[in-house]
Design a protein around this motif. Structure first.
Motif, mmCIF file in Angstrom:
data_model
loop_
_atom_site.group_PDB
_atom_site.id
_atom_site.type_symbol
_atom_site.label_atom_id
_atom_site.label_comp_id
_atom_site.label_asym_id
_atom_site.label_seq_id
_atom_site.Cartn_x
_atom_site.Cartn_y
_atom_site.Cartn_z
ATOM 1 N N VAL A 107 0.824 -1.213 0.000
ATOM 2 C CA VAL A 107 0.000 0.000 0.000
ATOM 3 C C VAL A 107 0.860 1.267 0.000
ATOM 4 O O VAL A 107 0.555 2.222 -0.715
ATOM 5 N N VAL A 158 2.502 1.846 -3.489
ATOM 6 C CA VAL A 158 1.514 2.188 -4.518
ATOM 7 C C VAL A 158 0.998 3.612 -4.306
ATOM 8 O O VAL A 158 0.844 4.388 -5.243
ATOM 9 N N ARG A 159 0.784 3.957 -3.055
ATOM 10 C CA ARG A 159 0.317 5.313 -2.763
ATOM 11 C C ARG A 159 1.343 6.349 -3.223
ATOM 12 O O ARG A 159 1.003 7.348 -3.852
ATOM 13 N N ASP A 193 1.465 6.749 -6.938
ATOM 14 C CA ASP A 193 0.358 7.570 -7.426
ATOM 15 C C ASP A 193 0.706 9.058 -7.342
ATOM 16 O O ASP A 193 0.438 9.834 -8.252
ATOM 17 N N ILE A 231 3.271 9.883 -10.029
ATOM 18 C CA ILE A 231 2.655 9.957 -11.358
ATOM 19 C C ILE A 231 2.004 11.327 -11.544
ATOM 20 O O ILE A 231 2.136 11.956 -12.596
ATOM 21 N N GLY A 232 1.343 11.803 -10.498
ATOM 22 C CA GLY A 232 0.737 13.134 -10.546
ATOM 23 C C GLY A 232 1.787 14.226 -10.734
ATOM 24 O O GLY A 232 1.606 15.142 -11.533
ATOM 25 N N GLU A 279 3.292 14.199 -14.251
ATOM 26 C CA GLU A 279 2.296 14.801 -15.145
ATOM 27 C C GLU A 279 2.382 16.326 -15.056
ATOM 28 O O GLU A 279 2.392 17.017 -16.069
ATOM 29 N N MET A 336 -1.638 -7.785 -3.475
ATOM 30 C CA MET A 336 -2.292 -7.233 -4.661
ATOM 31 C C MET A 336 -1.609 -7.792 -5.899
ATOM 32 O O MET A 336 -0.391 -7.910 -5.941
ATOM 33 N N ASP A 355 -4.626 -5.386 -10.029
ATOM 34 C CA ASP A 355 -5.111 -4.515 -8.947
ATOM 35 C C ASP A 355 -4.349 -3.189 -8.970
ATOM 36 O O ASP A 355 -4.921 -2.112 -8.827
ATOM 37 N N THR A 378 -2.408 -1.777 -11.493
ATOM 38 C CA THR A 378 -2.599 -0.935 -12.687
ATOM 39 C C THR A 378 -4.001 -0.320 -12.679
ATOM 40 O O THR A 378 -4.205 0.781 -13.175
ATOM 41 N N ASP A 379 -4.926 -1.041 -12.101
ATOM 42 C CA ASP A 379 -6.282 -0.547 -11.937
ATOM 43 C C ASP A 379 -6.307 0.735 -11.112
ATOM 44 O O ASP A 379 -6.927 1.729 -11.477
ATOM 45 N N ILE A 380 -5.606 0.689 -9.997
ATOM 46 C CA ILE A 380 -5.586 1.820 -9.075
ATOM 47 C C ILE A 380 -4.806 2.995 -9.672
ATOM 48 O O ILE A 380 -5.237 4.139 -9.612
ATOM 49 N N LEU A 381 -3.663 2.714 -10.282
ATOM 50 C CA LEU A 381 -2.788 3.784 -10.742
ATOM 51 C C LEU A 381 -3.140 4.295 -12.132
ATOM 52 O O LEU A 381 -2.729 5.390 -12.520
ATOM 53 N N ALA A 382 -3.892 3.502 -12.891
ATOM 54 C CA ALA A 382 -4.308 3.889 -14.242
ATOM 55 C C ALA A 382 -3.139 4.307 -15.133
ATOM 56 O O ALA A 382 -3.180 5.342 -15.792
ATOM 57 N N VAL A 383 -2.071 3.533 -15.103
ATOM 58 C CA VAL A 383 -0.965 3.741 -16.052
ATOM 59 C C VAL A 383 -0.642 2.391 -16.709
ATOM 60 O O VAL A 383 -1.026 1.341 -16.208
ATOM 61 N N LYS A 407 -5.595 -8.754 0.433
ATOM 62 C CA LYS A 407 -5.347 -7.906 -0.740
ATOM 63 C C LYS A 407 -6.564 -7.043 -1.062
ATOM 64 O O LYS A 407 -6.412 -5.908 -1.484
ATOM 65 N N LYS A 416 -6.599 -3.004 -1.278
ATOM 66 C CA LYS A 416 -7.101 -2.290 -2.456
ATOM 67 C C LYS A 416 -8.151 -1.251 -2.054
ATOM 68 O O LYS A 416 -8.107 -0.104 -2.501
ATOM 69 N N LEU A 447 -6.514 1.636 -0.185
ATOM 70 C CA LEU A 447 -5.765 2.479 -1.111
ATOM 71 C C LEU A 447 -6.683 3.390 -1.914
ATOM 72 O O LEU A 447 -6.437 4.577 -2.062
ATOM 73 N N LEU A 496 -6.461 7.413 -1.813
ATOM 74 C CA LEU A 496 -6.029 8.104 -3.030
ATOM 75 C C LEU A 496 -7.025 9.169 -3.474
ATOM 76 O O LEU A 496 -6.645 10.182 -4.052
ATOM 77 N N ARG A 501 -8.456 8.681 -11.712
ATOM 78 C CA ARG A 501 -7.706 9.197 -12.842
ATOM 79 C C ARG A 501 -7.940 8.213 -13.969
ATOM 80 O O ARG A 501 -7.849 7.021 -13.768
#
Lengths: 265, 88
Positions: free
Chosen positions: A146, A149-150, A153, A156-157, A160, A185, A189, A191-196, B15, B19, B22, B26, B66
């Motif tokens: 977590v 990944v946080r 994110d 990535i912002g 950008e 994860m 999971d 790529t879903d959260i980060l959308a990249v 997990k 998720k 998170l 976020l 996003r």
């Protein structure tokens, strides 16, 4: 004219330096001329991961302050004809290089190399801003945790916001056994959260630790899964369409049954 | 030992907990929008459409995210609200 790629993550300890070393070596193995820059000034590490720590004479600060020419500071990796390291300074701090100086340096190196990989320091302060200053594109490294990944994110912002668009993601240290159990994860999971878009998945592999102990990138090892993953990433960087490795992460029969029996969330 | 009890219990996997947590944090990180504000927003949206639409509250999803399609990388408010019936 070469291309510059910054390797960044936000969080420390997710494997930026190892990733930089391995992708750099893998690109060099493909015959590309590569320069890896350690932008982590004050916490120099790319040199020891690559096994070049005893050959440093000049560093990045010497170059930007005019103490030496770029060529004098570049360390040629004898194992590859085309891999060069520009080491960080160990005794200075993150403000020893400005974004403008970094940009100029990277532009210069692009004239003589196919790829410039910049190993970014952890954090989002000046060191990060310097490291991304000359980058054409970015690779964001994360692990399936977590916190990582946080931070990814957030990075990535920030990329950008600095006009570095469409960064690619590496999921590092994936534990296939834990993913199977549902206790980590999976790649989707994340790529879903980060959308990249994903550029590679590197499994957690003892070989990486052992290779680093020896100062040899894991891509040397033909049979190491991690080495294979890094070689594939380097091919994708070169524009090749390489299929993602299958780590056998299908859910087990019992996991599926468990899910069928558990209603709601 | 064969995990017979674990087999039937409906505890979510760690997990999915990760998720969910998170995703929540976020929303806050990306927009400076607190969970309370998002709740308020949800309520307002639903209030205003409920006059015209009979929706399915079980399967709806309103979130700040996003998207890959949006080049700017700015967060977007996405509402997916299944329609049962239009009120006439």
């Amino acid at each position: 004219m070469g291309e510059s790629i910054v390797i960044t993550s936000g969080k420390g300890g997710v494997g930026k330096t190892t990733t930089t070393a391995n992708i750099g070596a893998a690109l060099a193995m493909e015959g590309k001329s590569v320069c890896v820059i350690d932008a982590d000034i004050g916490l120099r590490n790319l040199d020891i991961v690559l096994g070049l720590e005893n050959r440093i004479v000049y560093d990045i600060v010497d170059v930007v302050t005019g103490v030496c020419r770029i060529k004098q500071a570049l360390i040629k990796d004898k194992r590859f004809p085309n891999l060069f390291l520009l080491p960080a300074a160990q005794t200075k701090d993150k403000n020893a290089v400005t974004p403008e100086q970094m940009k100029e340096l990277v532009e210069d190196l692009k004239k003589t190399h196919d790829f410039i990989l910049v190993d970014c320091p952890a954090g989002i302060e000046q060191g990060f801003k310097n490291a991304i200053a000359g980058a054409d594109r970015a690779i964001v490294v994360t692990t399936p945790e977590v916190s990582a990944v946080r931070d990814a994110d957030r990075i990535i912002g920030l990329l950008e916001a600095s006009e570095i668009h469409d960064p690619r993601l590496i999921v590092n240290r994936l534990r296939v056994d834990m993913v199977k159990r549902g206790d980590m994860m999976n790649v989707e999971d994340i790529t879903d959260i980060l959308a990249v878009d994903l550029i590679g998945v590197v499994p957690d592999d003892e070989e990486v630790v052992m290779s680093t102990n020896r100062g040899e990138p894991a891509v040397f090892k033909d049979n190491a899964l991690s080495g294979m993953a890094f070689r594939n990433i380097s091919k994708r960087i070169m524009g090749e369409d390489v299929e993602f490795l299958e780590f056998d992460v299908q859910e087990s029969f019992f996991e599926k049954l468990k899910k069928a029996f558990s209603f709601g969330k | 030992m064969f995990d017979l009890f674990g087999f039937f219990n409906s505890k979510p996997s760690t997990k999915s907990i990760a998720k969910e947590r998170l995703k929540l944090v976020l929303v806050h990180d990306r927009t400076n929008c607190s969970p309370e504000l998002l709740e308020l927003l949800k309520e307002d949206i639903l209030n205003s459409i409920s006059e015209h639409i009979d929706y399915d509250p079980q399967n709806m999803d309103i979130k700040i995210t996003r998207t890959r399609d949006d080049e700017s990388g700015k967060p977007v408010l996405v509402a997916s609200i299944p329609i049962k019936n239009m009120k006439r």
